[in-house]
Design an enzyme around this catalytic site. Sequence first.
Site, PDB file in Angstrom:
ATOM      1  CG  PHE A   8      -2.195   0.802   1.008  1.00  0.00           C
ATOM      2  CD1 PHE A   8      -2.945   0.725  -0.160  1.00  0.00           C
ATOM      3  CD2 PHE A   8      -2.608   1.683   1.994  1.00  0.00           C
ATOM      4  CE1 PHE A   8      -4.079   1.502  -0.339  1.00  0.00           C
ATOM      5  CE2 PHE A   8      -3.746   2.458   1.838  1.00  0.00           C
ATOM      6  CZ  PHE A   8      -4.484   2.368   0.663  1.00  0.00           C
ATOM      7  CB  THR A  95       5.396  -5.702  -2.209  1.00  0.00           C
ATOM      8  OG1 THR A  95       5.810  -6.799  -3.023  1.00  0.00           O
ATOM      9  CG2 THR A  95       4.158  -6.098  -1.419  1.00  0.00           C
ATOM     10  CB  VAL A 151       7.241  -2.799 -19.576  1.00  0.00           C
ATOM     11  CG1 VAL A 151       8.153  -2.110 -20.586  1.00  0.00           C
ATOM     12  CG2 VAL A 151       7.844  -4.117 -19.130  1.00  0.00           C
ATOM     13  N   GLY A 205      12.741  12.910  -6.095  1.00  0.00           N
ATOM     14  CA  GLY A 205      12.065  11.660  -5.705  1.00  0.00           C
ATOM     15  C   GLY A 205      12.022  10.619  -6.811  1.00  0.00           C
ATOM     16  CD  GLU A 208      12.925   1.894  -8.214  1.00  0.00           C
ATOM     17  OE1 GLU A 208      12.496   1.436  -7.146  1.00  0.00           O
ATOM     18  OE2 GLU A 208      12.268   1.897  -9.267  1.00  0.00           O
ATOM     19  CG  ASP A 219      13.633  -0.087 -13.386  1.00  0.00           C
ATOM     20  OD1 ASP A 219      12.678  -0.598 -12.791  1.00  0.00           O
ATOM     21  OD2 ASP A 219      13.503   0.742 -14.310  1.00  0.00           O
ATOM     22  CE  LYS A 223      10.717  -0.332 -15.764  1.00  0.00           C
ATOM     23  NZ  LYS A 223      11.181   1.033 -15.546  1.00  0.00           N
TER      24      LYS A 223
HETATM   25  N1  HSE Z   1      12.883   3.555 -11.279  1.00  0.00           N
HETATM   26  C1  HSE Z   1      12.015   3.359 -12.393  1.00  0.00           C
HETATM   27  C2  HSE Z   1      12.324   4.386 -13.464  1.00  0.00           C
HETATM   28  C3  HSE Z   1      10.588   3.441 -11.945  1.00  0.00           C
HETATM   29  O1  HSE Z   1      13.057   5.332 -13.174  1.00  0.00           O
HETATM   30  O2  HSE Z   1      11.892   4.241 -14.597  1.00  0.00           O
HETATM   31  C4  HSE Z   1       9.604   2.794 -12.857  1.00  0.00           C
HETATM   32  O3  HSE Z   1       9.799   1.432 -13.002  1.00  0.00           O
END
Ligand code: HSE
Length: 336
Positions: A8, A95, A151, A205, A208, A219, A223
């Site tokens: 959440f 999560t 993705v 922000g 990650e 990341d 994807k």
């Molecule tokens: N950290 C990822 C990005 C978030 O910057 O694209 C989305 O998956």
Amino acid sequence: MRIILCGFGVVGQSLVKLLNSRSDDLYAKYGLKPRIIAVSDSKGSAVDTAGLSLEKLIEVKKKFGTIKNYGNIKNNMSGIDLIKNIDADVMIETTASNYKDAEPGMSHIITAMKRKMHVISVNKGPLALAFPSLVELATYNQVIFKFSGTVGGGTPILDYAKNSLRGERIMSFSGILNGTTNYILTNMTNGSSFDIALKDAKDKGYVEADESLDLDGLDAAAKLVILANWVMDMKVTLPDIDCKGIRNVTTEDIKKAIKNNCSIKLIASCDKELKVQPRQVSIDDPLCVNGTLNAIAFTSEHSGTQTIIGKGAGGIETASSILRDLLEIRQEIAKI
Ligand code: HSE
């Protein structure tokens, strides 16, 4: 439709807000009546099999930082306890992604499928580590497995390749799949150092909690795994990706690219090999998008190359991808 929501955070809360604001037209237009009956976060749970109040979920989370204080007795259940003990039609997994063991998301998905729940995941970890076996498990248990938001966030990249290009043979694709590194590289192209660009991205922000997921290309690689499996029918997982992030991109590299009328971008590509690496991209190439945007170019046998550009992250954008998945599940169930 009875729903268990695991996680959440920003995406989970955005989904609840979205469902709350759209409840009338979702029913009128699509016959969809989502009923969230259980929610878990890292501290506890809220359960009401008659349906939780969406407004109250948001209020309680805002006030106490957890939905544990929602006011029901069963407030100590973890996500896995909810899935094991409560009957639901759909489990939505939101999560955080991790690429070591993909827990707790992996167990949530496996247990939900075994309990014959349809699954929507925006968590990339389980798919990056076990895509082929999760799809097999879904088929074996005759449940629907959806993951549009993994993705491109709200940009329907997977749907485009799978459905809009139906019947075509996609020969290759390449793209910018990580918005954070694209933001950093864009700032470096505009003159910032890596450290200043990273700090700016952190202040906004974008980065990650574990910065390595963005900076070291994990990341983007996750994807790429999802795309390669879903679009190209490859049976691959994260270790199959040759992955290099952006930490070693120097201002010299950036200047060289500019001289060539190019920008350096972190490109995930599926051609003969599966790779994530920084590459020079011509500024005239539609793929050469700036800021946090994502872009992906699919090259298919007969229809040439098409590039899709859009926001690749964001709470409400990703929540809208979950809603798309819910509507598809609703439609598919109605056919049976
Ligand atoms: N950290 C990822 C990005 C978030 O910057 O694209 C989305 O998956």
